[in-house]
Design an enzyme around this catalytic site. Structure first.
Site, short mmCIF file in Angstrom:
data_model
loop_
_atom_site.label_atom_id
_atom_site.label_comp_id
_atom_site.label_asym_id
_atom_site.label_seq_id
_atom_site.Cartn_x
_atom_site.Cartn_y
_atom_site.Cartn_z
N LYS A 94 -0.05 26.85 20.55
CA LYS A 94 1.13 26.00 20.61
C LYS A 94 1.74 25.82 19.22
O LYS A 94 1.03 25.95 18.23
CB LYS A 94 0.73 24.60 21.14
CG LYS A 94 0.35 24.56 22.60
CD LYS A 94 0.02 23.13 23.03
CE LYS A 94 -0.34 23.08 24.50
NZ LYS A 94 0.76 23.40 25.41
N ARG A 97 -4.76 25.11 35.06
CA ARG A 97 -4.93 25.68 36.40
C ARG A 97 -6.19 26.52 36.49
O ARG A 97 -6.77 26.68 37.57
CB ARG A 97 -3.67 26.49 36.77
CG ARG A 97 -3.38 27.61 35.83
CD ARG A 97 -1.95 28.12 35.95
NE ARG A 97 -0.99 27.27 35.26
CZ ARG A 97 0.32 27.54 35.18
NH1 ARG A 97 0.81 28.60 35.78
NH2 ARG A 97 1.13 26.74 34.52
N1 BES Z 1 -1.22 20.70 28.81
C1 BES Z 1 -0.12 21.58 28.89
C2 BES Z 1 1.08 20.96 29.58
C3 BES Z 1 1.86 19.97 28.78
C4 BES Z 1 2.67 20.38 27.74
C5 BES Z 1 1.84 18.64 29.11
C6 BES Z 1 3.41 19.45 27.04
C7 BES Z 1 2.59 17.73 28.41
C8 BES Z 1 3.37 18.12 27.37
C9 BES Z 1 -0.50 22.82 29.68
O1 BES Z 1 -1.80 23.25 29.52
C10 BES Z 1 0.38 23.93 29.19
O2 BES Z 1 0.27 24.29 28.06
N2 BES Z 1 1.25 24.41 30.07
C11 BES Z 1 2.16 25.46 29.71
C12 BES Z 1 2.22 26.42 30.86
C13 BES Z 1 2.96 27.70 30.52
C14 BES Z 1 2.18 28.50 29.52
C15 BES Z 1 3.15 28.48 31.80
C16 BES Z 1 3.51 24.81 29.45
O3 BES Z 1 3.88 23.87 30.17
O4 BES Z 1 4.18 25.22 28.52
MN MN Z 2 -2.02 24.51 27.82
#
Ligand code: BES
Ligand code: MN
Ligand code: ZN
Length: 494
Positions: free
Chosen positions: A279, A353
């Protein structure tokens, strides 16, 4: 915090400070009107002089108001009378509680619980008031120095109810409100703890702590057992971290012997760096909240234990830390899940997931009446719904409606997103049964599509709490959501 339910008249209430509401445009609420009569128009006079207009968020402390027993009177704005619904009621109680703490009040009584709120009875008004007072009194200072002291002053609060008949309803509201608030506080605490403290092992110990009362059976599956079972997806996520993953199972059986249990599955990523698909660093600290789904399962369990609900309930928490490293899972890796289906991991940041799918498959062994997973799953859900409602999807419309309704009752709302088959195509993979991500579009839905492939034979629903589980900015911190929704759902099944 000591609550009591009282049917005493506002003017005769023995508390030090009485709370009364004013509607916008200076209209006295009914209890305030009674006080005004006893004070021979003292309050209406103040309103005429513009001391308070009754807008939502306003508060005014008065001293030595004639004709009443309490030494202080706190007036709070209720907003426009036609808009005075459950949300506005809760807002007024929250504002009043904060003001009582600001003025250093220890002992108060509130007439707000007497006000008519559409669709509520004394039970609900007391319960929501109790939840809001706990909300105002919540502090998280266990990681601050000893000198730090912003403890709330409010210690005793009497909630006024109209008739003797309402007394019983009020007592029930008090009991349920206290239990929900205890669950919310636990969920907040776990969310707020730093990720070097709140690890998968810490969460496993938290479950053991809940089991100390003797009403809960806790089992923790370790890495070796996960390997034996074939939880390739959960294990893949944990590979980049030194922290061992845990699969935490909490069984509460207090319902009819043969009744199928409700099963709650909570995402417990104690820190989500994204892994190799790392990230951006801005706000990455907030990924300590990526275990708030798990926290809500602990919170709901705590409330159910406190209430001794006559239900069967199983909590399942897959927990891991998502970090990059020499042994970390990579984009393009293919793993075999516990279900036997293979997954191409195209993005290691879609890890929630991956841990959930193995937990959902594992949970089938409990033969659930219904299974609800709770997860901070997608940023896309925040884009779709903001921070107001949680995303709600599922393969059973009755279950979805039950959860939606619970959210309305509990003032912890969720809103359904569609789970049409058409969205499933996004998960196509050239190399495995399917991929762990779709495109950017409809990301909250395609994430649920992925989970739906592991819940085919179950009544299943999914709550995406990415936007509701914590607040950012100056008030950064866990919200305890969706504990109130979950407990309401369980109360409705008891
Ligand atoms: N924990 C995150 C989702 C999230 C991101 C919650 C920002 C709250 C704020 C999750 O694990 C994630 O990173 N999801 C990705 C999925 C994508 C790679 C398909 C996302 O939402 O960017
Ligand atoms: Mn994630
Ligand atoms: Zn995550």
């Amino acid at each position: 915090m000591q609550f009591s339910i009282s049917d005493s008249k506002p003017g005769e209430c023995p508390a030090v400070c009485l709370v009364a509401g004013i509607f916008e445009d200076g209209k006295l609420s009914q209890p305030a009107h009674a006080l005004d009569s006893a004070a021979r128009g003292y309050l209406s006079n103040l309103l005429k002089q513009g001391a308070i207009q009754g807008r939502s968020g306003q508060a005014l402390m008065l001293y030595q108001v004639p004709g009443m027993r309490a030494a202080q009177l706190l007036l709070v704005g209720l907003g426009k009378e036609p808009d005075f619904k459950l949300q506005a009621y809760r807002k007024a109680v929250l504002r009043a509680s904060r003001a009582l703490n600001e003025y250093g009040v220890k002992d108060a009584a509130s007439t707000l619980s007497l006000l008519p709120v559409p669709g509520t009875d004394a039970y609900q008004r007391v319960r929501h008031a109790v939840e809001c007072v706990h909300e105002a009194n919540y502090r998280f200072d266990q990681c601050k120095g000893k000198k730090h002291n912003h403890k709330p002053t409010l210690q005793k609060l009497a909630l006024l109810v109209g008739t003797h008949k309402d007394q019983g309803a009020g007592e029930r509201g008090l009991r349920d409100g206290n239990a929900i608030a205890a669950g919310v506080a636990l969920a907040k605490d776990l969310g707020n703890l730093p990720p070097n403290v709140c690890t998968p092992s810490y969460l496993a110990n938290e479950a053991r702590k809940l089991a100390k009362g003797g009403k809960l059976k806790v089992t923790v599956l370790e890495e070796a057992q996960m390997k034996k079972l074939g939880m390739g997806a959960l294990l893949a996520v944990a590979r980049g971290s030194r922290q061992p993953p845990k699969l935490i199972i909490m069984e509460y059986r207090n319902g009819p012997k043969n009744a199928k249990p409700q099963v709650l599955v909570g995402k417990g990523i104690t820190f989500d760096s994204g892994g190799i698909s790392i990230k951006p660093s801005a706000a990455m600290d907030e990924m300590k909240f990526d275990m708030c789904g798990a926290a809500s399962v602990f919170g709901a369990m705590k409330a159910v234990l406190q209430l001794g609900l006559k239900i069967n309930l199983v909590g399942v928490v897959p927990s891991a830390e998502n970090l990059p490293g020499g042994n970390a899972v990579k984009p393009a890796d293919i793993v075999e899940t516990l279900s036997g289906q293979t997954v191409e991991i195209l993005n290691t940041d879609a890890e929630g997931r991956l841990i959930l799918c193995d937990a959902l498959t594992y949970a089938q062994r409990f033969k659930p009446a219904a299974i609800v997973d709770i997860a901070t799953l997608t940023g896309a859900c925040v884009i779709a719904l903001g921070n107001v409602v949680s995303g709600l999807l599922g393969n059973d419309e009755t279950l979805v409606k039950e959860l939606w309704n619970a959210g309305e009752q509990a003032a912890d709302r969720a809103w359904q997103l569609p789970l049409y088959d058409d969205y499933q195509d996004a998960l196509k993979s050239n190399f495995a049964d399917f991929a762990n991500v779709g495109g950017r579009e409809g990301g909250a839905i395609t994430a649920a599509c992925y989970l739906s492939r592991f819940t085919k034979d179950m009544r299943w629903a999914h709550l995406d709490i990415a936007g509701t589980a914590w607040k950012t900015g100056k008030e950064k911190g866990g919200t305890g959501r969706p504990v109130p929704l979950l407990v309401q759902y369980l109360l409705d099944r008891a």
